[in-house]
Design an enzyme around this catalytic site. Structure first.
Site, PDB file in Angstrom:
ATOM      1  N   ASN A  10       1.522 -10.037  10.546  1.00  0.00           N
ATOM      2  CA  ASN A  10       1.484  -8.743   9.868  1.00  0.00           C
ATOM      3  C   ASN A  10       0.576  -8.863   8.654  1.00  0.00           C
ATOM      4  O   ASN A  10       0.951  -9.450   7.642  1.00  0.00           O
ATOM      5  CB  ASN A  10       2.898  -8.334   9.444  1.00  0.00           C
ATOM      6  CG  ASN A  10       2.911  -7.045   8.627  1.00  0.00           C
ATOM      7  OD1 ASN A  10       1.964  -6.260   8.670  1.00  0.00           O
ATOM      8  ND2 ASN A  10       3.986  -6.844   7.893  1.00  0.00           N
ATOM      9  N   TRP A  11      -0.613  -8.293   8.742  1.00  0.00           N
ATOM     10  CA  TRP A  11      -1.585  -8.405   7.655  1.00  0.00           C
ATOM     11  C   TRP A  11      -1.256  -7.501   6.476  1.00  0.00           C
ATOM     12  O   TRP A  11      -1.866  -7.634   5.419  1.00  0.00           O
ATOM     13  CB  TRP A  11      -2.980  -8.061   8.184  1.00  0.00           C
ATOM     14  CG  TRP A  11      -3.601  -9.149   9.005  1.00  0.00           C
ATOM     15  CD1 TRP A  11      -2.968 -10.245   9.546  1.00  0.00           C
ATOM     16  CD2 TRP A  11      -4.972  -9.255   9.383  1.00  0.00           C
ATOM     17  NE1 TRP A  11      -3.863 -11.013  10.247  1.00  0.00           N
ATOM     18  CE2 TRP A  11      -5.100 -10.425  10.156  1.00  0.00           C
ATOM     19  CE3 TRP A  11      -6.098  -8.471   9.156  1.00  0.00           C
ATOM     20  CZ2 TRP A  11      -6.326 -10.845  10.698  1.00  0.00           C
ATOM     21  CZ3 TRP A  11      -7.312  -8.867   9.692  1.00  0.00           C
ATOM     22  CH2 TRP A  11      -7.421 -10.042  10.454  1.00  0.00           C
ATOM     23  N   LYS A  12      -0.321  -6.566   6.652  1.00  0.00           N
ATOM     24  CA  LYS A  12      -0.004  -5.605   5.592  1.00  0.00           C
ATOM     25  C   LYS A  12      -1.310  -4.921   5.132  1.00  0.00           C
ATOM     26  O   LYS A  12      -2.176  -4.652   5.956  1.00  0.00           O
ATOM     27  CB  LYS A  12       0.753  -6.290   4.463  1.00  0.00           C
ATOM     28  CG  LYS A  12       1.999  -7.031   4.974  1.00  0.00           C
ATOM     29  CD  LYS A  12       2.889  -7.534   3.873  1.00  0.00           C
ATOM     30  CE  LYS A  12       4.076  -8.264   4.471  1.00  0.00           C
ATOM     31  NZ  LYS A  12       5.068  -8.675   3.440  1.00  0.00           N
TER      32      LYS A  12
ATOM     33  N   HIS B  28       9.982  -1.860   8.865  1.00  0.00           N
ATOM     34  CA  HIS B  28       9.717  -3.018   8.007  1.00  0.00           C
ATOM     35  C   HIS B  28      10.346  -2.774   6.638  1.00  0.00           C
ATOM     36  O   HIS B  28      10.422  -1.642   6.154  1.00  0.00           O
ATOM     37  CB  HIS B  28       8.209  -3.221   7.873  1.00  0.00           C
ATOM     38  CG  HIS B  28       7.828  -4.491   7.193  1.00  0.00           C
ATOM     39  ND1 HIS B  28       7.834  -4.621   5.817  1.00  0.00           N
ATOM     40  CD2 HIS B  28       7.454  -5.701   7.686  1.00  0.00           C
ATOM     41  CE1 HIS B  28       7.461  -5.841   5.498  1.00  0.00           C
ATOM     42  NE2 HIS B  28       7.230  -6.521   6.610  1.00  0.00           N
TER      43      HIS B  28
ATOM     44  N   GLU C  25       9.357  -3.107   3.714  1.00  0.00           N
ATOM     45  CA  GLU C  25       8.519  -2.383   2.753  1.00  0.00           C
ATOM     46  C   GLU C  25       8.474  -0.888   3.066  1.00  0.00           C
ATOM     47  O   GLU C  25       8.383  -0.061   2.155  1.00  0.00           O
ATOM     48  CB  GLU C  25       7.116  -2.995   2.724  1.00  0.00           C
ATOM     49  CG  GLU C  25       7.122  -4.387   2.114  1.00  0.00           C
ATOM     50  CD  GLU C  25       5.928  -5.245   2.505  1.00  0.00           C
ATOM     51  OE1 GLU C  25       5.910  -6.405   2.087  1.00  0.00           O
ATOM     52  OE2 GLU C  25       5.040  -4.750   3.225  1.00  0.00           O
TER      53      GLU C  25
ATOM     54  N   GLU D  53      14.252  -9.949   8.711  1.00  0.00           N
ATOM     55  CA  GLU D  53      13.589 -10.261   7.443  1.00  0.00           C
ATOM     56  C   GLU D  53      14.646 -10.352   6.341  1.00  0.00           C
ATOM     57  O   GLU D  53      15.174  -9.318   5.934  1.00  0.00           O
ATOM     58  CB  GLU D  53      12.642  -9.150   7.013  1.00  0.00           C
ATOM     59  CG  GLU D  53      11.741  -8.527   8.022  1.00  0.00           C
ATOM     60  CD  GLU D  53      11.062  -7.312   7.401  1.00  0.00           C
ATOM     61  OE1 GLU D  53      10.066  -7.502   6.684  1.00  0.00           O
ATOM     62  OE2 GLU D  53      11.535  -6.177   7.604  1.00  0.00           O
TER      63      GLU D  53
ATOM     64  N   GLY E 286       9.791 -13.252  -2.248  1.00  0.00           N
ATOM     65  CA  GLY E 286       9.346 -12.967  -3.592  1.00  0.00           C
ATOM     66  C   GLY E 286      10.423 -13.067  -4.660  1.00  0.00           C
ATOM     67  O   GLY E 286      10.231 -12.588  -5.774  1.00  0.00           O
TER      68      GLY E 286
ATOM     69  N   SER F 220       9.023 -15.195   5.307  1.00  0.00           N
ATOM     70  CA  SER F 220       8.041 -16.151   4.766  1.00  0.00           C
ATOM     71  C   SER F 220       7.885 -17.379   5.652  1.00  0.00           C
ATOM     72  O   SER F 220       7.950 -18.515   5.185  1.00  0.00           O
ATOM     73  CB  SER F 220       8.425 -16.567   3.339  1.00  0.00           C
ATOM     74  OG  SER F 220       8.416 -15.451   2.475  1.00  0.00           O
TER      75      SER F 220
ATOM     76  N   GLY G 250       3.779 -13.117   7.583  1.00  0.00           N
ATOM     77  CA  GLY G 250       3.087 -12.299   6.603  1.00  0.00           C
ATOM     78  C   GLY G 250       1.840 -12.971   6.073  1.00  0.00           C
ATOM     79  O   GLY G 250       0.800 -13.032   6.733  1.00  0.00           O
ATOM     80  N   GLY G 251       1.930 -13.526   4.856  1.00  0.00           N
ATOM     81  CA  GLY G 251       0.754 -14.081   4.192  1.00  0.00           C
ATOM     82  C   GLY G 251       0.027 -15.136   4.991  1.00  0.00           C
ATOM     83  O   GLY G 251      -1.213 -15.202   4.984  1.00  0.00           O
TER      84      GLY G 251
END
Length: 249
Positions: free
Chosen positions: A9-11, A94, A96, A166, A172, A211, A232-233
């Site tokens: 997921n590149w967001k 998601h 977010e 998730e 974070g 993560s 994600g990242g």
């Protein structure tokens, strides 16, 4: 046992250069034979990504969709549009989208139904916040989010879901979900799916979305009820993403 799936997921990140680089890397990669791969890229990059990923093992996915097929909804993207440019999957619910854009369980269900109606695979995201976990309600929140969708679907629709857990509290916050903690929630999800149908519990892939990185993927994916990852990242770094894919083999 479901086929392992690693979905990136590149967001709201990426570039045309990164899309092209990923396409070349995935074309050259020697991936495990029993593995599915997907990339959820921002809307402007969907069509270039479809071209870049053609001939690779990677499927294309969207990051969300409207609950409407068309109309005066400026800024929205329909499931038909996603499918038209080659997407096969779409993230729904998601964390977010739930927290930043106010999507509640009813909104998530409506989007799952739209995805199913147009032939997209919904990747249904579930997860509890730090406050919910600290209050001892984490598992109940996750199962409640699952039931809000699954209870409203027909059996054949439930069988077309992918589910991603998730732990929002571990993203974070400086706190980390151990493989054992992740496995515990995945097992609870699997048990709830089995109350609908034992075959459903065996068929629906359960992804971990807290993560996942190159250095923890193997331990997470070794857990019996973790079938893959929503990354994600690390999905923006070619070497890291490919390393995670190799861990799923």
């Amino acid at each position: 046992m479901p086929t392992p799936l690693i979905a990136g997921n590149w967001k709201m990140n990426g570039s045309l250069n990164l899309v092209e680089s990923f396409g070349q890397a995935l074309a050259d990669a020697d991936l495990p034979s029993r593995l599915e791969v997907a990339l959820m890229v921002p809307f402007p990059y969907l069509e270039p990504a479809a071209r870049a990923l053609a001939g690779t093992r990677a499927a294309l996915g969207g990051q969300t969709l409207s609950d409407q097929p068309s109309g005066a909804f400026t800024g929205e993207v329909s499931g038909e549009m996603l499918r038209d440019v080659g997407a096969r999957l779409v993230l729904v619910g998601h964390s977010e989208r739930r927290t930043l854009f106010g999507e509640d369980d009813a909104a998530v269900l409506a989007r799952v139904r739209r995805a199913l109606d147009v032939g997209l695979t919904p990747v249904l995201c579930l997860g509890e916040t730090l406050e919910e976990r600290d209050a001892g309600r984490g598992e109940a929140v996750v199962i409640g989010q699952l039931e809000a969708v699954a209870d409203a679907l027909e059996a054949d629709q439930r069988s077309r879901l992918v589910i991603a857990y998730e732990p929002v509290w571990a993203i974070g916050t400086g706190r980390t979900a151990s493989p054992e903690q992740a496995q515990s929630v995945h097992a609870a999800i699997r048990r709830r799916l089995a109350t609908y149908d034992d075959a459903l519990a065996e068929r629906v892939p359960l992804l971990y979305g807290g993560s996942m990185k190159a250095d923890n993927a193997a331990d997470l994916l070794a857990q019996p009820d973790i079938d893959g990852g929503l990354v994600g990242g690390a999905s923006l770094k070619i070497d890291d993403f490919l390393a995670i894919c190799q861990s799923a083999g």
